[in-house]
Design an enzyme around this catalytic site. Structure first.
Site, mmCIF file in Angstrom:
data_model
loop_
_atom_site.group_PDB
_atom_site.id
_atom_site.type_symbol
_atom_site.label_atom_id
_atom_site.label_comp_id
_atom_site.label_asym_id
_atom_site.label_seq_id
_atom_site.Cartn_x
_atom_site.Cartn_y
_atom_site.Cartn_z
ATOM 1 N N PRO A 10 0.798 -1.227 0.000
ATOM 2 C CA PRO A 10 0.000 0.000 0.000
ATOM 3 C C PRO A 10 0.830 1.277 0.000
ATOM 4 O O PRO A 10 1.844 1.386 0.676
ATOM 5 C CB PRO A 10 -0.823 -0.116 1.296
ATOM 6 C CG PRO A 10 -0.140 -1.140 2.114
ATOM 7 C CD PRO A 10 0.518 -2.078 1.158
ATOM 8 N N ASN A 11 0.318 2.206 -0.796
ATOM 9 C CA ASN A 11 0.835 3.570 -0.925
ATOM 10 C C ASN A 11 2.133 3.680 -1.713
ATOM 11 O O ASN A 11 2.585 4.793 -2.001
ATOM 12 C CB ASN A 11 0.984 4.243 0.450
ATOM 13 C CG ASN A 11 -0.359 4.400 1.133
ATOM 14 O OD1 ASN A 11 -1.285 4.929 0.538
ATOM 15 N ND2 ASN A 11 -0.486 3.912 2.356
ATOM 16 N N TYR A 23 11.395 8.660 1.144
ATOM 17 C CA TYR A 23 11.323 7.594 0.143
ATOM 18 C C TYR A 23 12.022 7.920 -1.169
ATOM 19 O O TYR A 23 12.042 7.081 -2.075
ATOM 20 C CB TYR A 23 9.851 7.241 -0.112
ATOM 21 C CG TYR A 23 9.142 6.747 1.141
ATOM 22 C CD1 TYR A 23 9.551 5.577 1.766
ATOM 23 C CD2 TYR A 23 8.094 7.455 1.716
ATOM 24 C CE1 TYR A 23 8.939 5.121 2.917
ATOM 25 C CE2 TYR A 23 7.464 7.008 2.869
ATOM 26 C CZ TYR A 23 7.890 5.847 3.464
ATOM 27 O OH TYR A 23 7.285 5.390 4.606
ATOM 28 N N ASN A 73 8.051 -5.529 -1.043
ATOM 29 C CA ASN A 73 7.971 -4.435 -0.076
ATOM 30 C C ASN A 73 6.507 -4.396 0.360
ATOM 31 O O ASN A 73 5.667 -3.837 -0.357
ATOM 32 C CB ASN A 73 8.397 -3.106 -0.675
ATOM 33 C CG ASN A 73 8.374 -1.998 0.361
ATOM 34 O OD1 ASN A 73 7.786 -2.151 1.441
ATOM 35 N ND2 ASN A 73 9.006 -0.884 0.053
ATOM 36 N N ALA A 76 3.122 -0.858 4.821
ATOM 37 C CA ALA A 76 2.643 -0.888 6.208
ATOM 38 C C ALA A 76 2.138 -2.274 6.624
ATOM 39 O O ALA A 76 2.123 -2.591 7.824
ATOM 40 C CB ALA A 76 1.546 0.150 6.389
ATOM 41 N N GLU A 97 12.725 -9.388 1.316
ATOM 42 C CA GLU A 97 11.900 -8.261 1.791
ATOM 43 C C GLU A 97 12.722 -6.978 1.652
ATOM 44 O O GLU A 97 13.880 -6.935 2.079
ATOM 45 C CB GLU A 97 11.537 -8.503 3.257
ATOM 46 C CG GLU A 97 10.756 -7.387 3.906
ATOM 47 C CD GLU A 97 10.468 -7.674 5.389
ATOM 48 O OE1 GLU A 97 10.912 -8.737 5.901
ATOM 49 O OE2 GLU A 97 9.815 -6.831 6.031
HETATM 50 O O1 CA2 Z 1 10.450 1.874 3.939
HETATM 51 C C1 CA2 Z 1 9.605 1.224 3.315
HETATM 52 O O2 CA2 Z 1 9.773 0.793 2.184
HETATM 53 C C2 CA2 Z 1 8.229 0.965 3.956
HETATM 54 O O3 CA2 Z 1 7.847 -0.357 3.637
HETATM 55 C C3 CA2 Z 1 7.287 1.964 3.331
HETATM 56 C C4 CA2 Z 1 5.894 1.951 3.950
HETATM 57 C C5 CA2 Z 1 5.969 2.035 5.470
HETATM 58 O O4 CA2 Z 1 4.670 1.893 6.025
HETATM 59 C C6 CA2 Z 1 6.882 0.980 6.039
HETATM 60 O O5 CA2 Z 1 6.944 1.144 7.453
HETATM 61 C C7 CA2 Z 1 8.271 1.103 5.467
HETATM 62 C C8 CA2 Z 1 5.061 3.141 3.462
HETATM 63 C C9 CA2 Z 1 5.010 3.265 1.971
HETATM 64 C C10 CA2 Z 1 4.407 4.586 1.661
HETATM 65 O O6 CA2 Z 1 5.011 5.038 0.495
HETATM 66 C C11 CA2 Z 1 4.841 6.339 0.172
HETATM 67 C C12 CA2 Z 1 5.647 6.838 -0.821
HETATM 68 C C13 CA2 Z 1 5.536 8.144 -1.194
HETATM 69 C C14 CA2 Z 1 4.593 8.975 -0.599
HETATM 70 C C15 CA2 Z 1 3.786 8.473 0.390
HETATM 71 C C16 CA2 Z 1 3.899 7.156 0.771
#
Ligand code: CA2
Length: 143
Positions: A10-11, A23, A73, A76, A97
């Site tokens: 997600p996201n 990110y 990946n 969340a 992962e």
């Molecule tokens: O660090 C990572 O790759 C995570 O898997 C990213 C997740 C987060 O919930 C994990 O704890 C760590 C969140 C992905 C959200 O991605 C976004 C990217 C750009 C803008 C908003 C969200």
């Protein structure tokens, strides 16, 4: 030729659009290009992203018998999803992962990942380069 699924939760479709300080500036399409550059013609890459837990479970189940490895990946859902862990436990191939950020340097609720209990390797904090690193490792393992 090995087939590898690169699965994002997600996201992650928002990569490059928000929170670049965490990110990075690359989009998910940029990540796919980087992944293709790593493997060249030596592997068949499949890409999928979903914001829905059940859809991710379906994609992992569909990977059984059709792909040799998964780079995941889980976003969340890493921190919450026993369903994704169970699906990966029913998958026989290699699993790596990837987290773009270093989840261990962030809020305490991000420090635990259910998926890590199944993953053959865990990469966190390399930015989107983590996907390429995972693929380099898989190309060694699968050759
Ligand atoms: O660090 C990572 O790759 C995570 O898997 C990213 C997740 C987060 O919930 C994990 O704890 C760590 C969140 C992905 C959200 O991605 C976004 C990217 C750009 C803008 C908003 C969200």
């Amino acid at each position: 030729m090995p087939t590898i699924l690169i699965l994002n939760g997600p996201n992650l479709n928002l990569l490059g659009q928000r929170q670049p300080e965490i990110y990075g500036a690359e989009t998910l399409d940029d990540v796919a290009d980087q992944c293709r550059a790593v493997v060249g013609d030596a592997a068949d890459l499949r890409f999928a992203q979903s914001n829905h837990e059940g859809a991710l479970v379906d994609l992992i189940q569909e990977a059984r018998g059709t792909t040799d490895a998964i780079v995941i990946n889980p976003g969340a859902y890493s921190h919450t999803s026993v369903a994704i862990l169970d699906a990966l436990n029913a998958y026989d191939g290699a699993v790596i992962e990837v987290h773009i950020s270093n989840i261990h340097k962030r809020e305490a609720f991000r420090h635990h990942s259910y998926v890590s209990g199944r993953a053959d390797a865990v990469i966190a904090g390399l930015g989107v380069e983590g996907y390429a690193a995972a693929l380099r490792r898989l190309m060694q393992l699968l050759s």
